[in-house]
Design an enzyme around this catalytic site. Structure first.
Site, PDB file in Angstrom:
ATOM      1  CD  GLU A  90      52.638  50.612  85.594  1.00 25.29           C
ATOM      2  OE1 GLU A  90      51.461  50.249  85.654  1.00 25.29           O
ATOM      3  OE2 GLU A  90      53.047  51.656  86.119  1.00 25.29           O
ATOM      4  CB  CYS A 103      59.354  56.648  80.312  1.00 25.08           C
ATOM      5  SG  CYS A 103      59.625  56.867  82.066  1.00 25.08           S
ATOM      6  CB  CYS A 110      61.135  54.016  94.301  1.00 26.44           C
ATOM      7  SG  CYS A 110      62.466  55.217  94.502  1.00 26.44           S
ATOM      8  CB  CYS A 114      59.371  61.542  95.891  1.00 26.12           C
ATOM      9  SG  CYS A 114      61.139  61.379  95.650  1.00 26.12           S
ATOM     10  CB  CYS A 117      56.548  59.751  93.279  1.00 29.34           C
ATOM     11  SG  CYS A 117      56.970  58.302  92.303  1.00 29.34           S
ATOM     12  N   GLY A 159      61.398  53.620  90.112  1.00 28.53           N
ATOM     13  CA  GLY A 159      62.696  53.418  90.756  1.00 28.53           C
ATOM     14  C   GLY A 159      63.651  54.581  90.612  1.00 28.53           C
ATOM     15  CD  GLU A 160      67.779  57.807  92.085  1.00 31.77           C
ATOM     16  OE1 GLU A 160      67.029  58.787  92.130  1.00 31.77           O
ATOM     17  OE2 GLU A 160      68.779  57.742  91.320  1.00 31.77           O
ATOM     18  CB  SER A 191      65.512  61.116  85.572  1.00 29.96           C
ATOM     19  OG  SER A 191      64.946  61.952  86.545  1.00 29.96           O
ATOM     20  CB  SER A 214      63.827  64.389  90.189  1.00 32.53           C
ATOM     21  OG  SER A 214      62.523  64.573  90.611  1.00 32.53           O
ATOM     22  CG  ASN A 290      51.185  64.192  85.649  1.00 33.52           C
ATOM     23  OD1 ASN A 290      50.521  64.878  84.889  1.00 33.52           O
ATOM     24  ND2 ASN A 290      52.486  64.003  85.503  1.00 33.52           N
ATOM     25  CB  CYS A 333      56.265  62.546  85.273  1.00 33.22           C
ATOM     26  SG  CYS A 333      57.863  62.680  85.923  1.00 33.22           S
TER      27      CYS A 333
HETATM   28  S1  SF4 Z   1      60.053  60.330  92.119  1.00 30.89           S
HETATM   29 FE1  SF4 Z   1      61.600  58.803  91.516  1.00 30.89          FE
HETATM   30  S2  SF4 Z   1      62.984  58.713  93.272  1.00 30.89           S
HETATM   31 FE2  SF4 Z   1      61.098  59.671  94.024  1.00 30.89          FE
HETATM   32  S3  SF4 Z   1      59.868  57.964  94.840  1.00 30.89           S
HETATM   33 FE3  SF4 Z   1      59.260  58.270  92.693  1.00 30.89          FE
HETATM   34  S4  SF4 Z   1      60.511  56.811  91.560  1.00 30.89           S
HETATM   35 FE4  SF4 Z   1      61.483  57.075  93.563  1.00 30.89          FE
END
Ligand code: SF4
Length: 343
Positions: A90, A103, A110, A114, A117, A159-160, A191, A214, A290, A333
């Site tokens: 997305e 974005c 990922c 986290c 997320c 993703g990271e 980021s 982050s 969120n 986010c």
């Molecule tokens: S915040 Fe970023 S690094 Fe953490 S799980 Fe979500 S996508 Fe991955």
């Protein structure tokens, strides 16, 4: 066959050198692909027929397919893309006056997990190619009228980015290249959750875009719990690395801080955050959480968020409460998980 979208300038110059083709031809090819949106080599009329045929033998030109679009009440649009391998990612386009921010995603899922997320719940499915990363930007711009084309790019989607290092660097080089996409490096932000070794490596690259971290916690015990990557790179290690980051004189590092009720939103956290960042040139984006289905977190009250911000402002920080965009379409986010949805 290789997709020419995302193929690096350096590699194409090398290939042309091997073919005995002068390197300025690369600029002509890039101009067709990135400025005019040409998809057929035959249409590149300032190239010889022989070169057009050779290119067509080696390459094709394709963007990720837009599988679904969801419009938010606030004007944001979430794009669901289908990639060549059938995976979905997305991107979210967010208008704010003249500024249109896109974005984009760098991975399918990922692995950093986290806990606040939605993407992190998927695990890592695959890495995007450089072409799939920049393809999101090109496809969105093709879809929108020229006045709405993205002016800013943030790599904060799924993703990271630094966990898909080579593809992300290739994509960023093409974004800011004067020959390719010509986006100002001031308008591109990466980021990261804080992969310290990769940040050190990235600092050595010739890519001078904005860096966002982050952070989301001021104590290791809290950060360990919400961002498992902190066990590998604790807060002090991360901050020490950032102190050495070669920031250009007018630039600042952005710290993203997702506020989770009762977890990281106390006045004590605000005080610790102020101290932690005191030697860094930075700004702070406060992002009230969120929610998404199944999440155990809640957003703090507006009053709590304001109090957190006020402390940082009293310590002379630029601290902003970030308006969440696209929350009604799970486009904000931490809410991206590649699901086709309708409003
Ligand atoms: S915040 Fe970023 S690094 Fe953490 S799980 Fe979500 S996508 Fe991955």
């Amino acid at each position: 066959m290789i997709n020419l979208i995302g193929y690096s300038e350096q590699k194409l110059k090398q290939l042309f050198a091997d073919w005995g083709v002068p390197s300025y031809r690369v600029n002509q090819v890039f101009s067709w692909v990135y400025h005019r949106g040409t998809k057929q080599f035959n249409d590149m009329t300032n190239l010889s027929k022989d070169l057009r045929a050779r290119l067509a033998d080696h390459f094709y030109i394709a963007l990720p397919r837009i599988a679904h679009k969801t419009q938010s009440r606030d004007g944001s649009i979430k794009y669901l893309f289908e990639l060549e391998n059938g995976s979905q990612v997305e991107s979210v386009w967010m208008p704010d006056g003249a500024r249109k921010t896109l974005c984009i995603s760098s991975q399918v899922g990922c692995r950093l997990a986290c806990s606040f997320c939605l993407t992190g719940t998927l695990g890592l499915k695959s890495n995007l190619t450089a072409g799939e990363i920049i393809g999101q930007y090109l496809a969105v711009n093709e879809d929108l009228p020229e006045a709405d084309h993205a002016t800013n790019v943030v790599m904060m989607g799924m993703g990271e980015p630094l966990d898909n290092y080579d593809a992300v660097c290739d994509a960023l080089r093409l974004m800011v290249s004067p020959e390719a996409m010509r986006i100002s490096n001031r308008k591109v932000t990466l980021s990261t959750a804080g992969l310290v070794d990769r940040i050190r490596q990235f600092a050595q690259e010739d890519i001078h875009i904005n860096l966002a971290i982050s952070l989301n916690a001021t104590e290791d015990s809290t950060r360990d719990a919400i961002m498992p990557i902190n066990k590998r790179y604790p807060i002090k290690t991360l901050i020490d690395c950032l102190k050495k980051y070669p920031l250009k004189p007018t630039r600042r590092i952005t710290f993203e801080y997702v506020l989770l009720k009762g977890i990281n939103d106390s006045d004590e956290d605000a005080v610790r955050l102020g101290k932690l960042l005191s030697t860094l040139r930075c700004k702070i984006n406060l992002i009230p959480f969120n929610g998404f289905e199944g999440s155990c977190y809640e957003a703090p009250s507006e009053e709590r968020v304001k109090s957190f911000q006020n402390h940082l402002i009293s310590k002379k920080y630029s601290a902003f409460i970030r308006k969440s965009r696209g929350t009604d379409i799970l486009g904000a986010c931490g809410q991206l998980a590649a699901q086709a949805m309708t409003c």
